[in-house]
Structures are given as C-alpha cells and as structure tokens.
Design a protein around this motif. Structure first.
Motif, mmCIF file in Angstrom:
data_model
loop_
_atom_site.group_PDB
_atom_site.id
_atom_site.type_symbol
_atom_site.label_atom_id
_atom_site.label_comp_id
_atom_site.label_asym_id
_atom_site.label_seq_id
_atom_site.Cartn_x
_atom_site.Cartn_y
_atom_site.Cartn_z
ATOM 1 N N HIS A 1 34.593 44.231 29.465
ATOM 2 C CA HIS A 1 35.533 45.380 29.409
ATOM 3 C C HIS A 1 35.744 45.648 28.061
ATOM 4 O O HIS A 1 35.571 44.994 27.087
ATOM 5 N N HIS B 1 37.847 47.758 24.998
ATOM 6 C CA HIS B 1 39.104 47.842 24.068
ATOM 7 C C HIS B 1 39.014 48.972 22.775
ATOM 8 O O HIS B 1 37.905 48.992 22.157
ATOM 9 N N HIS C 1 34.542 42.788 25.484
ATOM 10 C CA HIS C 1 34.478 41.423 25.770
ATOM 11 C C HIS C 1 34.736 41.027 26.913
ATOM 12 O O HIS C 1 35.019 41.776 27.814
ATOM 13 N N GLU D 1 36.355 37.350 29.129
ATOM 14 C CA GLU D 1 37.285 36.375 28.706
ATOM 15 C C GLU D 1 37.138 35.533 30.337
ATOM 16 O O GLU D 1 37.714 36.053 31.167
ATOM 17 N N GLN E 1 48.560 36.369 25.964
ATOM 18 C CA GLN E 1 47.786 37.367 25.252
ATOM 19 C C GLN E 1 48.682 38.333 24.832
ATOM 20 O O GLN E 1 49.485 38.965 25.802
HETATM 21 MN MN MN Z 1 40.635 41.999 27.256
#
Ligand code: MN
Length: 298
Positions: free
Chosen positions: A63, A65, A107, A109, A121
């Motif tokens: 996804h 950012h 990235h 996760e 986070q």
């Molecule tokens: Mn993220």
C-alpha cells in the motif's frame, strides 16, 4: 476497553477499535475529533494481538504513503517490512524503524508468527517544505536511554536531556518510551515550546491526576519544563511531543496531504501504478485505495 479516570481539566482520550484488515484490529489513539495533531504527530495505532484473533495476524499487503514518516515500535513480536526501495527488514522489539514517504513510497507490513504482536505505529506529518522529498527508510538498533529515577526513557526520535536519537526527522519533536521499574512520581524533562501527550500502554499512568489504567491518550499541552508522571511499578507509557505544526494537515487513507485534489491525484497514481513503485514478493497482490468521493477539510 479503557477505563478512563477523567478529571475536571485536561483532555484524556480513549482509543477506538479500528479494523486494519478483516482479521486485525488496532486501538487508534490519534487522530481524535478534538485533537488532530500533537506537534507533527498525526496518527497513532496500538497493535495488541493477544486478546482476540491469532497472534501474528498483521498482514498488510503493499500500500502507498505520501507526506509522512511512519515510526514502528514493538514491545513484542516481529514485523517484516518490505518496500518499493527494495528494503526487506525485520522489525524487532526495541529497534526503531522509520520510513519517510515523502513524495511517495509503497510498503508491506506482515507479522512474523512468533509471540504476541504488541507495539505502536505512529505517523509524523512532514512539514510542507519537506513533504516532496525522496522516500527513505532507516533502521536504528541503538537508541539512547535516560534514567528518570523509578523509570527509564528510551528516546526513539528527537532528544531528551541531551540524549539524541540518530533518526532523521523534519520538525522539532520527541518520541520516547517510558518504562517504570519501581514507578512512583517520575519527573520528565520537557521543552516548553513543545506540546505533549502521553499514551498509557500498560498499568496505571496519570499526569496531574488525569489518566487511564488502560490504553488512553493524555494531552498535556505546552509551556512546561517538567511533567510529573505518576506510574505504577512496571507500567509503560509513550511520550510524544513537538512544536505545534501550524499547517492544515489532511489525512485520508494512507496519505497526508494539504488538499482533496492532491489526495485524488495520489489515489489515481496508486490505482494506475504510477509513482509509488512495486514491492517485490507479492505478485499482483496489493491493497486497492477506497473511493474518495467527498471534499476533505482539515
Ligand atoms: Mn503502511
């Protein structure tokens, strides 16, 4: 649920349960309707996979950012981070991982299934001057510790009493885990120009009689040189603070921006494959952006 001990003044916010994926729920402490930012800190999720659902269920496919830094800080468990710069890193407890999205990064996760996943986070909004910069990723295993007497502060970003984190940040701010040993009244040095909030993570934590014996965000405000934190033995809290970011920050999905048009452009580029690049190891699997049909207001 958190048990809030709200006082006559100040602000204490309970987190809200938020589904990150179908199988993974977080406690979101920031933003709050009445408190969008603390310094440049604009987002705070607590991971805790011990109550319900299988530990290790964090599975965020690629996804994008923009406009922010992500700070991942674990108390237990492990997360594997893979990004479009080619980084493939294991995020372990007590080690800082900070990703600067800048103009755009993608990235993934995913938790590594051993032990309970417990951690935080954060997102830090990049100031307008810095938010178009190239993406970057940093991993720091060595972080300074400050003895506060009855508790220690591990400085994740920024500095406390001259103990500086090596992490690159773009506004004056601090983030520190405060872990009580014996606990009691803990004096925490502050920077008067910063506004602060304390997230209580484990055990009873109060500031000026305000606090929470569950997860809660205590807004402390600005203008102080020291804060008295009352902590039970073995309690854990996280301090965030920074110079107020006097910019109209918008958050939508995984983006921090300044206008709806900018959000729409970033969304279209992710959906079209554009500037974000690819995270290898996932084939065509990724998270599609939800529709953006409204006008966003700061
Ligand atoms: Mn993220």
């Amino acid at each position: 649920m958190s048990n809030l001990l709200t006082g006559a003044r100040g602000e204490v916010y309970g987190p809200r349960e938020t589904h990150l994926t179908d199988t993974f729920t977080v406690l979101r402490a920031l933003p709050q309707r009445r408190r969008r930012l603390v310094g440049a800190w604009c987002f705070l999720d607590l991971y805790r996979a011990d109550d319900e659902g299988p530990a290790g269920a964090l599975d965020l496919l690629p996804h994008p950012h923009i406009g922010l830094q992500t700070v991942t800080w674990l108390f237990s468990g492990e997360v594997r981070h893979r990004d479009s710069l080619g980084n493939d890193v294991r995020i372990r407890p007590g080690e800082l991982n900070i990703m600067t999205a800048g103009s755009g990064i993608a990235h993934a996760e995913t938790s590594i299934p051993h032990g309970v996943l417990h951690g935080l986070q954060f997102w830090i909004a990049l100031p307008d001057r810095q938010r178009g910069k190239a993406p970057a990723f940093e991993h720091h295993a060595q972080l300074p510790v400050v003895d506060l007497g009855g508790a220690t502060a591990r400085v994740i970003v920024g500095d406390m009493r001259g103990a500086a984190s090596p992490a690159t940040v773009y506004s004056a701010l601090v983030g520190a885990e405060i872990a009580a040993s014996t606990g009691g009244a803990i004096s925490v040095p502050l920077e008067p120009a910063f506004e602060y909030a304390v997230l209580s993570v484990d055990g009873a934590v109060t500031v000026d009689g305000l606090g929470s014996d569950g997860v809660g965000l205590i807004y402390v405000g600005a203008g102080r040189e020291v804060m008295k934190l009352q902590m039970q033995a073995d309690a854990r809290a996280f301090l965030i603070g920074g110079v107020p970011l006097n910019e109209p920050v918008l958050l939508w999905w995984n983006f921090v921006a300044r206008s709806t048009a900018e959000m729409l452009a970033a969304r279209e580029e992710w959906q079209g494959g554009g500037r974000f690049g690819r995270v290898s190891g996932f084939g065509d699997r990724r998270i599609d952006a939800p529709p953006l049909t409204m006008t966003l207001r700061p």
